[in-house]
Write a protein that holds these residues in place. Structure first.
Motif, PDB file in Angstrom:
ATOM      1  N   VAL A  28     -11.404   4.909  63.771  1.00  0.00           N
ATOM      2  CA  VAL A  28     -12.508   5.333  63.943  1.00  0.00           C
ATOM      3  C   VAL A  28     -12.307   5.861  65.515  1.00  0.00           C
ATOM      4  O   VAL A  28     -11.731   5.388  66.379  1.00  0.00           O
ATOM      5  N   TYR A  29     -12.778   7.312  65.283  1.00  0.00           N
ATOM      6  CA  TYR A  29     -12.730   7.854  66.667  1.00  0.00           C
ATOM      7  C   TYR A  29     -14.293   7.600  67.267  1.00  0.00           C
ATOM      8  O   TYR A  29     -15.274   7.868  66.608  1.00  0.00           O
ATOM      9  N   ILE A  87     -23.960   4.485  70.550  1.00  0.00           N
ATOM     10  CA  ILE A  87     -24.510   3.361  69.670  1.00  0.00           C
ATOM     11  C   ILE A  87     -24.047   3.490  68.229  1.00  0.00           C
ATOM     12  O   ILE A  87     -23.719   2.436  67.435  1.00  0.00           O
ATOM     13  N   GLU A  88     -23.879   4.646  67.628  1.00  0.00           N
ATOM     14  CA  GLU A  88     -23.572   4.981  66.245  1.00  0.00           C
ATOM     15  C   GLU A  88     -22.058   4.175  66.187  1.00  0.00           C
ATOM     16  O   GLU A  88     -21.679   3.811  65.278  1.00  0.00           O
ATOM     17  N   PRO A 132     -19.396   9.154  65.787  1.00  0.00           N
ATOM     18  CA  PRO A 132     -18.013   8.634  65.241  1.00  0.00           C
ATOM     19  C   PRO A 132     -17.463   9.340  64.200  1.00  0.00           C
ATOM     20  O   PRO A 132     -18.278   9.755  63.312  1.00  0.00           O
ATOM     21  N   VAL A 133     -16.336   9.391  64.151  1.00  0.00           N
ATOM     22  CA  VAL A 133     -15.633   9.853  62.836  1.00  0.00           C
ATOM     23  C   VAL A 133     -14.708   8.754  62.374  1.00  0.00           C
ATOM     24  O   VAL A 133     -13.968   8.182  63.138  1.00  0.00           O
ATOM     25  N   THR A 134     -15.092   8.394  61.043  1.00  0.00           N
ATOM     26  CA  THR A 134     -14.148   7.448  60.374  1.00  0.00           C
ATOM     27  C   THR A 134     -13.179   7.850  59.498  1.00  0.00           C
ATOM     28  O   THR A 134     -13.656   8.794  58.699  1.00  0.00           O
ATOM     29  N   VAL A 135     -12.008   7.572  59.642  1.00  0.00           N
ATOM     30  CA  VAL A 135     -10.816   8.260  58.646  1.00  0.00           C
ATOM     31  C   VAL A 135     -10.151   7.022  57.562  1.00  0.00           C
ATOM     32  O   VAL A 135      -9.759   6.117  58.392  1.00  0.00           O
ATOM     33  N   LYS A 170     -18.384  11.449  58.897  1.00  0.00           N
ATOM     34  CA  LYS A 170     -19.073  11.531  60.178  1.00  0.00           C
ATOM     35  C   LYS A 170     -20.380  10.701  60.499  1.00  0.00           C
ATOM     36  O   LYS A 170     -21.136  10.876  59.631  1.00  0.00           O
ATOM     37  N   GLY A 171     -20.367   9.884  61.637  1.00  0.00           N
ATOM     38  CA  GLY A 171     -21.584   9.229  61.810  1.00  0.00           C
ATOM     39  C   GLY A 171     -21.546   7.896  60.824  1.00  0.00           C
ATOM     40  O   GLY A 171     -20.775   7.427  60.405  1.00  0.00           O
TER      41      GLY A 171
END
Length: 81
Positions: A5-6, A12-13, A52-55, A62-63
């Motif tokens: 998680v970036y 908040i997101e 946020p970017v989740t990989v 994104k988000g």
């Protein structure tokens, strides 16, 4: 740990994404772009400008969106690449 998680400070997101992953029992590594310019470069290389970017594996989300649900389900059913 396969999920990344970036995030950034005061996002908040980002907090919502991390909370959901924790509630779902998905371990993740947080990469805070506020403290590392290298992490910001990684986000840009993934094709995003913000967080946020989740990989996870080939999924990049994104988000805090419905796409995150698909990523969580994939991480639950296939915890290792």
């Amino acid at each position: 740990m396969n999920v990344i998680v970036y995030s950034t400070n005061d996002c908040i997101e980002c907090e919502m994404v991390k909370k959901v992953l924790t509630e779902e029992g998905i371990p993740f590594m947080e990469r805070n772009v506020s403290v590392s310019p290298e992490y910001q470069k990684e986000v840009e290389q993934l094709g995003f400008l913000g967080v946020p970017v989740t990989v996870y594996q080939d999924l990049k989300v994104k988000g805090f969106t419905n796409e995150l649900k698909a990523l969580i389900e994939k991480a639950k059913t296939n915890p290792r690449p």
